[in-house]
Design an enzyme around this catalytic site. Structure first.
Site, PDB file in Angstrom:
ATOM      1  N   ASN A   1      -5.023  -2.172   0.972  1.00 43.65           N
ATOM      2  CA  ASN A   1      -4.714  -1.601  -0.333  1.00 43.65           C
ATOM      3  C   ASN A   1      -5.746  -2.082  -1.354  1.00 43.65           C
ATOM      4  O   ASN A   1      -5.913  -3.273  -1.555  1.00 43.65           O
ATOM      5  CB  ASN A   1      -3.300  -2.069  -0.712  1.00 43.65           C
TER       6      ASN A   1
ATOM      7  N   GLY B   1       4.574  -5.946  -1.554  1.00 41.13           N
ATOM      8  CA  GLY B   1       5.077  -5.287  -0.342  1.00 41.13           C
ATOM      9  C   GLY B   1       4.938  -6.125   0.917  1.00 41.13           C
ATOM     10  O   GLY B   1       4.099  -7.026   1.003  1.00 41.13           O
TER      11      GLY B   1
ATOM     12  N   SER C   1      -0.735  -5.422  -5.760  1.00 44.06           N
ATOM     13  CA  SER C   1      -0.130  -6.400  -6.685  1.00 44.06           C
ATOM     14  C   SER C   1       0.085  -7.697  -5.916  1.00 44.06           C
ATOM     15  O   SER C   1       0.793  -7.700  -4.916  1.00 44.06           O
ATOM     16  CB  SER C   1       1.233  -5.906  -7.177  1.00 44.06           C
TER      17      SER C   1
ATOM     18  N   THR D   1       3.318   0.264  -7.101  1.00 46.06           N
ATOM     19  CA  THR D   1       2.820  -0.019  -8.447  1.00 46.06           C
ATOM     20  C   THR D   1       2.574   1.271  -9.222  1.00 46.06           C
ATOM     21  O   THR D   1       2.923   1.378 -10.396  1.00 46.06           O
ATOM     22  CB  THR D   1       1.542  -0.880  -8.361  1.00 46.06           C
TER      23      THR D   1
ATOM     24  N   GLY E   1       0.790  -1.236   0.000  1.00 44.91           N
ATOM     25  CA  GLY E   1       0.000   0.000   0.000  1.00 44.91           C
ATOM     26  C   GLY E   1       0.818   1.279   0.000  1.00 44.91           C
ATOM     27  O   GLY E   1       0.283   2.374   0.072  1.00 44.91           O
TER      28      GLY E   1
ATOM     29  N   GLU F   1       3.855  -7.495   4.393  1.00 46.44           N
ATOM     30  CA  GLU F   1       2.466  -7.525   4.878  1.00 46.44           C
ATOM     31  C   GLU F   1       2.348  -8.074   6.288  1.00 46.44           C
ATOM     32  O   GLU F   1       2.987  -9.068   6.630  1.00 46.44           O
ATOM     33  CB  GLU F   1       1.616  -8.445   3.978  1.00 46.44           C
TER      34      GLU F   1
END
Length: 625
Positions: free
Chosen positions: A229, A458, A233, A177, A173, A460
């Site tokens: 988020n 990312g 991705s 991207t 988040g 997490e």
């Protein structure tokens, strides 16, 4: 600092990149006493600004010396490169980022790094005039921006005649991207425009469009809403953009890593599956939806178990508009009409898979179909015979020695098979799309250099963390180690050159213990592999082995503290970015991910060329005729 007139070229982006001269002068003249202005450690806010009353215990607040950090003079307020600060420490960095962010300046340098803070709203800082304004400018000649990093990489590539890479890292988040897309937009724009003399502009324009179009397609199939988020991705990617000797765009290719397959069949409450499912059901392309239409599906996600266990809409995403972007991207990227139909049909088939029902035969452990309507639809979409599909699911043929025998399946085993097949079809289709995109982006033009952009999933921490989170967090840990070692070693070599007194610190070591705990022999992954070899292994036996091997022996492996209202966790890992509680339910199954080879044999013989191709690399099942 540049004058306001120099900022005019940035158009409406100017105030988001650098404040006016008047504001800057006012800020620099604030009263300030270097001896008494400090940052103080605060339990809630990390740090707060304070004034030292006296060195003895005063009435206001008493803190230890190591909890006080000197403040920088006002001329450093909202500074664009934090490496210039007199006092460089955590509170100074955090405050500078916070104050720039409060003024909507989201990009800030810190030495070799560009730090970005996600504004969670659209800012006009990527407009065409901004691209033009950063062309050919040295880093110190313009305000901090991802375009400046991009342009510098491009200039270094041409002057040093060396490949370059841009690493985009941060937690889930953070905005990786979006910034990756901006880097690609920048190169596609400047390098396509860099040589307009005698080249046929047609080809370059097409390649530029294709590079940019790869994003909506990969995002539709590879991004989803997570707790933190809306457009996360769920795979990592490394994009190489290749240039000719003069810096003209030549071609591109994409490598992808680790698509999160489990999301295809399961989502947590606050999450959503891959965007493509909801795009299709948005009814923006009516030819896809309806009883007699291409996919035989409705517009209601709740009709499909696989895609409706969490949320079904996302406030910040318009599924109808996104479907049109995906659909157009498929065309721009040169998929044939037959391939495009296959993409939609296989996506629809995966949705139907989640609705197939099975029941137990009377007085037997054996599963049998509970109705054939759903299987008929799934089989129709995959160009299979429905009765063959059901028979292969309930009575797969397995090789025993040289013979093929029919093996009975329980209801649970059949459901496990169906889920594994749905995930396999989806993942293989995703990877095949990347191969096809790469074929399109490989123009066969002469290429001399490339700039690589790495955008990984990312770090997490959710309430419930499974094998997927461990894989993502492990990847981050490895990357952070490489990044720290590489960047800080470079940084420290600069200090040596300049003769700065400096005690060498190996920042890579911070991460070694956790990485070894996961990947070394007898680490978490090797114990998982070993357990998968034992037919009688269970989640419990796996947990016991982990505890025997690591609890009390490795500081990074801990027993999780139970938290009321939170899902059960089985162990906690101390990562570089935080401690994460993991739940090991179903890891053995996920790691093995066995496929029903009899069904795979049917896929291989399907008259849908794309489906047969997806499974062509698996050995054919000779017992399937």
């Amino acid at each position: 600092m540049s004058s306001d007139s120099e900022m005019a070229i940035f158009g409406e982006a100017a105030p988001y990149l650098r404040k006016s001269e008047k504001e800057r002068i006012e800020a620099q003249n604030k009263p300030f006493d270097a001896k008494t202005s400090v940052f103080v450690v605060d339990p809630k806010l990390s740090f707060v600004k304070g004034v030292v009353q006296s060195k003895e215990a005063g009435k206001t607040v008493t803190v230890k010396d190591d909890q006080i950090f000197p403040m920088n003079p006002p001329k450093f307020d909202k500074i664009e490169d934090m490496a210039m600060m007199t006092h460089l420490h955590e509170p100074a960095v955090l405050y500078n980022l916070k104050e720039r962010y409060a003024a909507w300046m989201i990009y800030t340098y810190s030495g070799l790094f560009c730090v970005t803070v996600n504004p969670y709203k659209w800012l006009p800082v990527y407009n065409p005039e901004v691209v033009v304004a950063y062309r050919g400018k040295k880093r110190q000649e313009a305000p901090p921006h991802i375009f400046s990093i991009s342009d510098n990489a491009y200039q270094f590539m041409l002057t040093d005649r060396e490949n370059q890479s841009i690493l985009i890292t941060g937690e889930s988040g953070a905005g990786k991207t979006v910034n990756t897309k901006r880097v690609i937009q920048y190169f596609a724009t400047i390098a396509a425009a860099s040589d307009k003399k005698k080249e046929e502009p047609q080809q370059t324009g097409k390649l530029q469009d294709q590079i940019i179009s790869a994003n909506p397609l990969l995002e539709a199939f590879g991004n989803a809403k997570t707790v933190r988020n809306d457009n996360s991705s769920r795979f990592g990617k490394f994009i190489r953009i290749h240039f000719g000797a003069t810096g003209k765009l030549a071609s591109a290719d994409i490598e992808t890593y680790l698509l999160e397959k489990s999301r295809v069949t399961f989502q947590l409450k606050a999450e959503r599956s891959y965007h493509i499912f909801y795009q299709i059901m948005s009814n923006k392309k009516p030819e896809l939806i309806g009883k007699r239409k291409m996919l035989l599906i409705t517009t209601n996600p709740y009709d499909y178990h696989f895609v409706s266990q969490g949320e079904i809409s996302v406030a910040s995403i318009n599924d109808q508009e996104e479907l049109m972007a995906t659909d157009e991207a498929i065309d721009i990227l040169g998929f044939t009409p037959e391939e495009k139909t296959a993409i939609y049909k296989l996506t629809g088939a995966v949705m139907h898979y989640g609705n197939m029902k099975f029941k137990q035969k009377q007085r037997e452990e054996q599963a049998e179909p509970d109705g054939t309507e759903v299987a008929d639809k799934a089989a129709y979409l995959m160009n299979l015979n429905s009765a063959d599909l059901l028979k292969a699911l309930c009575y797969p043929r397995v090789k025993v020695g040289n013979e093929y025998v029919t093996k009975g399946q329980t209801v649970q085993q059949v459901y496990n098979n169906v889920g594994a097949l749905g995930k396999a079809v989806y993942e293989k289709m995703f990877l095949w799309m990347v191969v096809r995109i790469n074929q399109q982006l490989d123009t066969k033009q002469a290429r001399q250099y490339f700039i690589g952009v790495l955008d990984i999933a990312g770090f997490e921490i959710f309430d419930f963390n499974s094998l997927e989170q461990l894989c993502i967090n492990f990847t981050n840990e490895k990357l952070q180690q490489f990044f720290n070692h590489h960047m800080f070693v470079l940084e420290q070599e600069e200090y040596k050159k300049e003769g700065i007194e400096w005690e060498f610190i190996d920042f890579g070591m911070d991460l070694a213990a956790c990485i070894e705990l996961i990947e070394k022999p007898m680490g978490i992954f090797s114990i998982l592999e070993e357990e998968c070899m034992f037919p009688k292994a269970t989640d419990q036996s796996f947990k016991n082995k982990l505890y025997d091997q690591h609890l009390g022996k490795s500081a990074n492996f801990q027993k999780p503290k139970p938290v009321k209202g939170k899902p059960e966790a089985h162990f906690a890992l101390v990562h570089y970015a935080g401690t994460v509680d993991y739940n090991i339910g179903g890891w053995l199954e996920k790691n093995k991910d066995p496929l029903n080879d009899t069904v795979v044999g049917l896929y291989q013989k399907s008259s849908m060329k794309t489906l047969a191709l997806l499974f062509a690399d698996r050995p054919a099942d000779a017992g399937n005729d």
